[in-house]
Scaffold this motif. Structure first.
Motif, PDB file in Angstrom:
ATOM      1  N   GLY A  48      46.170  34.638  53.309  1.00 30.08           N
ATOM      2  CA  GLY A  48      46.274  35.793  54.176  1.00 30.08           C
ATOM      3  C   GLY A  48      47.104  36.946  53.630  1.00 30.08           C
ATOM      4  N   GLN A  49      47.739  36.761  52.477  1.00 29.74           N
ATOM      5  CA  GLN A  49      48.557  37.809  51.873  1.00 29.74           C
ATOM      6  C   GLN A  49      47.766  38.539  50.782  1.00 29.74           C
ATOM      7  OE1 GLN A  49      51.787  38.663  52.895  1.00 29.74           O
ATOM      8  NE2 GLN A  49      51.244  37.255  54.566  1.00 29.74           N
ATOM      9  N   ALA A  50      47.777  39.873  50.821  1.00 28.12           N
ATOM     10  CA  ALA A  50      47.009  40.674  49.875  1.00 28.12           C
ATOM     11  C   ALA A  50      47.690  40.721  48.512  1.00 28.12           C
ATOM     12  CB  ALA A  50      46.823  42.084  50.416  1.00 28.12           C
ATOM     13  N   HIS A  51      46.873  40.669  47.460  1.00 28.55           N
ATOM     14  CA  HIS A  51      47.382  40.758  46.096  1.00 28.55           C
ATOM     15  C   HIS A  51      46.386  41.553  45.259  1.00 28.55           C
ATOM     16  CE1 HIS A  51      50.531  37.712  46.787  1.00 28.55           C
ATOM     17  NE2 HIS A  51      49.614  37.085  47.518  1.00 28.55           N
ATOM     18  N   ASN A  52      46.898  42.177  44.225  1.00 28.80           N
ATOM     19  CA  ASN A  52      46.075  42.928  43.286  1.00 28.80           C
ATOM     20  C   ASN A  52      46.230  42.281  41.911  1.00 28.80           C
ATOM     21  OD1 ASN A  52      44.384  44.902  42.263  1.00 28.80           O
ATOM     22  ND2 ASN A  52      46.075  46.312  41.832  1.00 28.80           N
ATOM     23  N   VAL A  53      45.111  41.861  41.320  1.00 29.79           N
ATOM     24  CA  VAL A  53      45.151  41.212  40.013  1.00 29.79           C
ATOM     25  C   VAL A  53      44.402  42.104  39.028  1.00 29.79           C
ATOM     26  CG1 VAL A  53      44.755  39.094  38.716  1.00 29.79           C
ATOM     27  CG2 VAL A  53      45.065  38.984  41.198  1.00 29.79           C
ATOM     28  N   LEU A  54      45.137  42.738  38.145  1.00 31.73           N
ATOM     29  CA  LEU A  54      44.523  43.632  37.176  1.00 31.73           C
ATOM     30  C   LEU A  54      43.752  42.855  36.123  1.00 31.73           C
ATOM     31  CD1 LEU A  54      47.540  46.077  36.634  1.00 31.73           C
ATOM     32  CD2 LEU A  54      45.569  46.366  38.170  1.00 31.73           C
ATOM     33  N   GLY A  55      42.902  43.572  35.382  1.00 34.65           N
ATOM     34  CA  GLY A  55      42.160  42.938  34.309  1.00 34.65           C
ATOM     35  C   GLY A  55      43.084  42.304  33.288  1.00 34.65           C
ATOM     36  N   ARG A  56      42.744  41.079  32.864  1.00 34.27           N
ATOM     37  CA  ARG A  56      43.507  40.302  31.883  1.00 34.27           C
ATOM     38  C   ARG A  56      44.917  39.955  32.360  1.00 34.27           C
ATOM     39  NH1 ARG A  56      39.194  38.568  29.188  1.00 34.27           N
ATOM     40  NH2 ARG A  56      37.776  40.325  28.854  1.00 34.27           N
ATOM     41  N   GLN A  57      45.136  40.050  33.661  1.00 38.50           N
ATOM     42  CA  GLN A  57      46.457  39.726  34.219  1.00 38.50           C
ATOM     43  C   GLN A  57      46.442  38.327  34.819  1.00 38.50           C
ATOM     44  OE1 GLN A  57      47.889  41.519  37.979  1.00 38.50           O
ATOM     45  NE2 GLN A  57      49.565  42.361  36.773  1.00 38.50           N
ATOM     46  N   VAL A  58      47.612  37.695  34.836  1.00 39.05           N
ATOM     47  CA  VAL A  58      47.777  36.383  35.456  1.00 39.05           C
ATOM     48  C   VAL A  58      48.734  36.521  36.635  1.00 39.05           C
ATOM     49  CG1 VAL A  58      48.516  33.996  35.146  1.00 39.05           C
ATOM     50  CG2 VAL A  58      47.365  35.202  33.271  1.00 39.05           C
ATOM     51  N   LEU A  59      48.313  36.047  37.792  1.00 39.43           N
ATOM     52  CA  LEU A  59      49.144  36.075  38.995  1.00 39.43           C
ATOM     53  C   LEU A  59      49.510  34.648  39.371  1.00 39.43           C
ATOM     54  CD1 LEU A  59      50.320  37.602  41.517  1.00 39.43           C
ATOM     55  CD2 LEU A  59      48.076  37.204  42.599  1.00 39.43           C
ATOM     56  N   ARG A  60      50.818  34.393  39.527  1.00 37.98           N
ATOM     57  CA  ARG A  60      51.288  33.066  39.922  1.00 37.98           C
ATOM     58  C   ARG A  60      51.963  33.167  41.278  1.00 37.98           C
ATOM     59  NH1 ARG A  60      51.820  33.115  34.394  1.00 37.98           N
ATOM     60  NH2 ARG A  60      50.891  31.300  33.313  1.00 37.98           N
ATOM     61  N   LEU A  61      51.528  32.284  42.178  1.00 40.12           N
ATOM     62  CA  LEU A  61      52.067  32.288  43.537  1.00 40.12           C
ATOM     63  C   LEU A  61      52.502  30.876  43.914  1.00 40.12           C
ATOM     64  CD1 LEU A  61      49.197  34.362  45.204  1.00 40.12           C
ATOM     65  CD2 LEU A  61      51.457  35.217  44.568  1.00 40.12           C
ATOM     66  N   PRO A  62      53.573  30.751  44.666  1.00 35.37           N
ATOM     67  CA  PRO A  62      54.004  29.421  45.099  1.00 35.37           C
ATOM     68  C   PRO A  62      53.047  28.854  46.145  1.00 35.37           C
ATOM     69  CG  PRO A  62      55.369  31.109  46.106  1.00 35.37           C
ATOM     70  CD  PRO A  62      54.473  31.822  45.132  1.00 35.37           C
ATOM     71  N   ARG A  63      52.906  27.535  46.157  1.00 35.89           N
ATOM     72  CA  ARG A  63      52.105  26.870  47.183  1.00 35.89           C
ATOM     73  C   ARG A  63      53.029  26.377  48.289  1.00 35.89           C
ATOM     74  NH1 ARG A  63      49.589  22.120  46.895  1.00 35.89           N
ATOM     75  NH2 ARG A  63      48.290  22.556  48.677  1.00 35.89           N
TER      76      ARG A  63
END
Length: 770
Positions: free
Chosen positions: A755-770
């Protein structure tokens, strides 16, 4: 349930030869490339139990229907995808003895389907009745680079003798289908030719007049001392080939490489089709085995880079999901809008091998998220091109004014299913066609598809729904009588909730699409309105709105659940645990009368509707209906467990979600329903992929936006999957404490995680806690 396939993350492995399992393995180890497919029959002669199968996409025969001919509107035939020329044959003769695994002593037998590279490999030692021993190693593949070509490398090593040996590579048109109504052969030979190191044969299907030409070109290899070969071509009725004679020394290996071309008249002119096949086989020969193999490996590596799923800590689950993905990619490539996906793909003959609603409901989501949008678009165009036939099908049943009823089973747009309760009543398939249009546009953003193709289909389907309902004065609403829902264990029911829901949704969606196209493309809107005579005989849009608003959707006031159909709550609602274990599956132990009167559900019905329109229901509604219907569902359709797995994941029922995933994932590998011998469940395999990505991964597309709500089964240490969305290729990894989203493309993406919005750019890695 059988458990003889060895667990391995990238290979399907059978060790030891058991003739009783051979037909099952012939299905499991099938290969294909979207244009043709081949069961894992042996190259050498085999006199044991076998279902020989070589299938060519789009080629069929209209086998005469034996029942129902007296019913108006009943199909005249059942379309069969035909067993075509046997191109794999390489008979082996050792000093006058024929190699036959049914009579030889077989040791060290190993059969491997290399999923990473799309290769079928087999090795064994055979001791002939004379005591002579040979070791055989074979590799074959259908090229996904050169889709008309296949190649076999067949190597024999003499273990305890020196002597004369013969290879007999052949092309055999003297083939039959296992389930033909009158034991008829469907092929007529048109031409054949045989020359040294080459042969070709062309057959024509009776009635439908398809031509299929097969050709081969041979190469020989050996180790050790020079080998002298004498090669003699032969040609006889429906059979051509070469006999390759040579002397082999003890310990020596001699190999035959058979370059094959299989071409149908869908892709070549009939007048020159055989020479076209010969040229194609020669081109493969010129390219060479090593180059073809290198290209095959590279092409499969590219495919896996787009759609692989990795699972850590559960080899059985890992092997199963890759097997399912492999078969989906072997069955359909999206390169030809005339082709579609049969429930058995290229692995068997059951169900005729033609197209069902399974394509839109189960297969489309797989291709939407793992391939270029053009692949999924081709599936929709296939249905658009058959719209005229769908209108004809409805007209035969008495519908008017351009109403369309898409067939339950088809290969050319014409209905060819031969069970009345499905042919006439399982009309929810129309809803699958309309929802597929929405699903495609929602995923891809290709709104132009509406004006180009989709709107005409929606209008015709809406006209069908408007005519199929009738007003009930007693209920002050529109009812739909005499239907069969997805649950085929209840026929000829009234107001099936799922069917009525799809009708309601389609009528509303069509009106929305009309308004959208009218505003965005008024010229095209006018063309469509004139072509379809929109509003020419009544105020259609107002009537559609009225039907949608007042259609009966049964709901039980006491429990709050959606009622599967009128009268369902009058049944004795005993859970499936009340059925003695010895009476499963019930369709093999109970009379049809008993099944129809029972409360037991073959596959998800109400829950199929809730899955389809999940965004419209809160968690409490989902839970209430799942808890009510799940205990009544026997899952005797291969399409059922995946839907229950996805919904169980949504509800946090982790054990149930995993149980249903494993059941659908290993359905064929473990021969769960004792029916793998007649072919694999290809469309169910798409559902397996859905169970991971939409179930555990929690992937949803809401109003054109990507949402993720991942969970992690306790049996897994971690898992990852790849999906394509709006030109972004994402690799999503789920671990106990982190979610990693890697954008492997140059196109950025906005998405929501829990439910939380995120933006992931090209060739980017996004890490989020579970």
């Amino acid at each position: 349930m059988r458990d003889y396939i060895k667990k391995d993350p990238w290979n399907i492995i059978e060790e030891g030869f058991d003739p009783a399992l051979n037909r099952i393995s012939e299905s499991i180890f099938s290969i294909g490339n979207g244009r043709m497919g081949q069961r894992a029959n042996f190259e050498e002669k085999y006199s044991g139990s076998s279902l020989r199968g070589s299938y060519v996409a789009g080629v069929y025969y209209p086998d005469k229907t034996r029942v129902g001919w007296w019913k108006n509107g009943y199909p005249e035939y059942f379309a069969k995808v035909l067993n075509a020329t046997n191109w794999i044959g390489i008979h082996v003769n050792i000093e006058g003895e024929e190699l036959d695994l049914a009579s030889a002593k077989v040791t060290n037998f190993k059969r491997v389907l290399n999923m990473q590279e799309g290769l079928l490999q087999r090795s064994f030692v055979a001791t002939l009745p004379s005591g002579k021993q040979i070791e055989v190693q074979s590799t074959r593949f259908t090229s996904i680079v050169d889709c008309d070509n296949a190649v076999i490398r067949y190597a024999v090593r003499a273990l305890n003798f020196s002597g004369k040996l013969s290879f007999v590579p052949l092309l055999d048109l003297n083939v039959v289908n296992q389930d033909s109504n009158y034991d008829e052969q469907f092929w007529v030979e048109i031409s054949r030719t045989a020359a040294q190191c080459s042969a070709a044969i062309t057959g024509e299907t009776k009635k439908t007049a398809f031509h299929v030409a097969c050709a081969f070109k041979l190469a020989m290899e050996h180790d050790g001392d020079d080998v002298s070969y004498t090669i003699s071509p032969f040609s006889q009725d429906k059979l051509v080939g070469n006999t390759v004679n040579f002397t082999i020394e003890q310990g020596q290996t001699v190999s035959l490489i058979k370059y094959v071309a299989v071409i149908s008249s869908l892709y070549a002119d009939k007048a020159t089709i055989q020479t076209t096949a010969e040229a194609s086989a020669a081109a493969a020969y010129s390219k060479g085995y090593a180059t073809m193999l290198k290209e095959q490996r590279a092409a499969w590596a590219k495919k896996w880079a787009e759609c692989d799923i990795t699972i850590e800590g559960d080899v059985a689950a890992q092997q199963a999901i890759r097997f399912n993905i492999l078969q989906m990619n072997q069955t359909y490539t999206g390169e030809d809008e005339r082709l579609n996906i049969g429930p058995k793909g290229f692995t068997g003959e059951k169900y005729g091998g033609v197209t069902y609603w399974d394509t839109e409901a189960y297969c489309l989501p797989f291709y939407l998220k793992t391939a270029d949008p053009q692949v999924a678009r081709q599936l929709l165009i296939y249905r658009y091109k058959h719209l005229g036939r769908a209108i004809e099908n409805a007209t035969k049943l008495g519908f008017k004014h351009g109403a369309a009823l898409y067939p339950m089973v088809t290969i050319n747009g014409e209905e060819c299913h031969n069970e009345w309760e499905i042919t006439f009543e399982e009309i929810h398939r129309n809803g699958a066609m309309s929802f597929a249009i929405y699903n495609y546009i929602n995923h891809t953003g290709d709104v132009d598809y509406l004006a180009e193709y989709g709107l005409e289909v929606l209008i015709a389907i809406s006209r069908f729904w408007r005519q199929r309902v009738q007003w009930s004065e007693r209920r002050k609403g529109y009812v739909m009588l005499g239907v069969t829902g997805p649950n085929e264990y209840e026929n000829n029911v009234n107001n099936n909730w799922y069917t009525n829901l799809l009708a309601q949704w389609t009528l509303n969606y069509t009106r929305e699409c009309l308004a959208l196209v009218k505003e965005s493309n008024p010229v095209r809107y006018t063309e469509i309105a004139e072509k379809t005579h929109l509003g020419g005989h009544e105020d259609e849009l107002s009537i559609w709105a009225d039907v949608a608003a007042k259609i009966v959707l049964p709901r039980d006031n006491q429990t709050g659940v959606f009622i599967q159909h009128d009268g369902f709550m009058d049944k004795e609602l005993l859970p499936m645990t009340a059925i003695p274990q010895g009476e499963y599956p019930i369709h093999k132990h109970w009379s049809w009368d008993r099944i129809l009167r029972s409360c037991y559900i073959k596959q998800a019905d109400v829950l199929q509707g809730i899955y389809t329109f999940e965004a419209n229901y809160d968690k409490e509604t989902l839970k209430r209906n799942f808890d009510f219907y799940e205990p009544l569902t026997v899952h005797e359709s291969s399409l059922s467990p995946c839907i229950h797995s996805i919904l169980a994941s949504s509800l946090g029922y982790e054990e149930l979600a995993y149980k249903f995933y494993l059941r659908t994932a290993r359905l064929d590998l473990d021969d769960y329903n004792h029916d793998t011998d007649d072919g694999l469940h290809i469309t169910s395999m798409a559902g397996t992929w859905m169970a991971v990505v939409e179930g555990f991964g929690g992937v949803r597309v809401r109003e054109g936006g990507l949402q993720l709500n991942p969970s992690l089964p306790k049996q897994w240490q971690a898992y990852s999957f790849r999906i394509t969305f709006r030109k972004s290729l994402l690799k999503i990894t789920v671990k106990p404490d982190v979610i990693c989203i890697e954008n492997e493309s140059d196109v950025g993406i906005e998405l929501a995680v829990y439910g939380q919005a995120h933006n992931v750019l090209g060739r980017q890695v996004l890490r989020l806690p579970r």
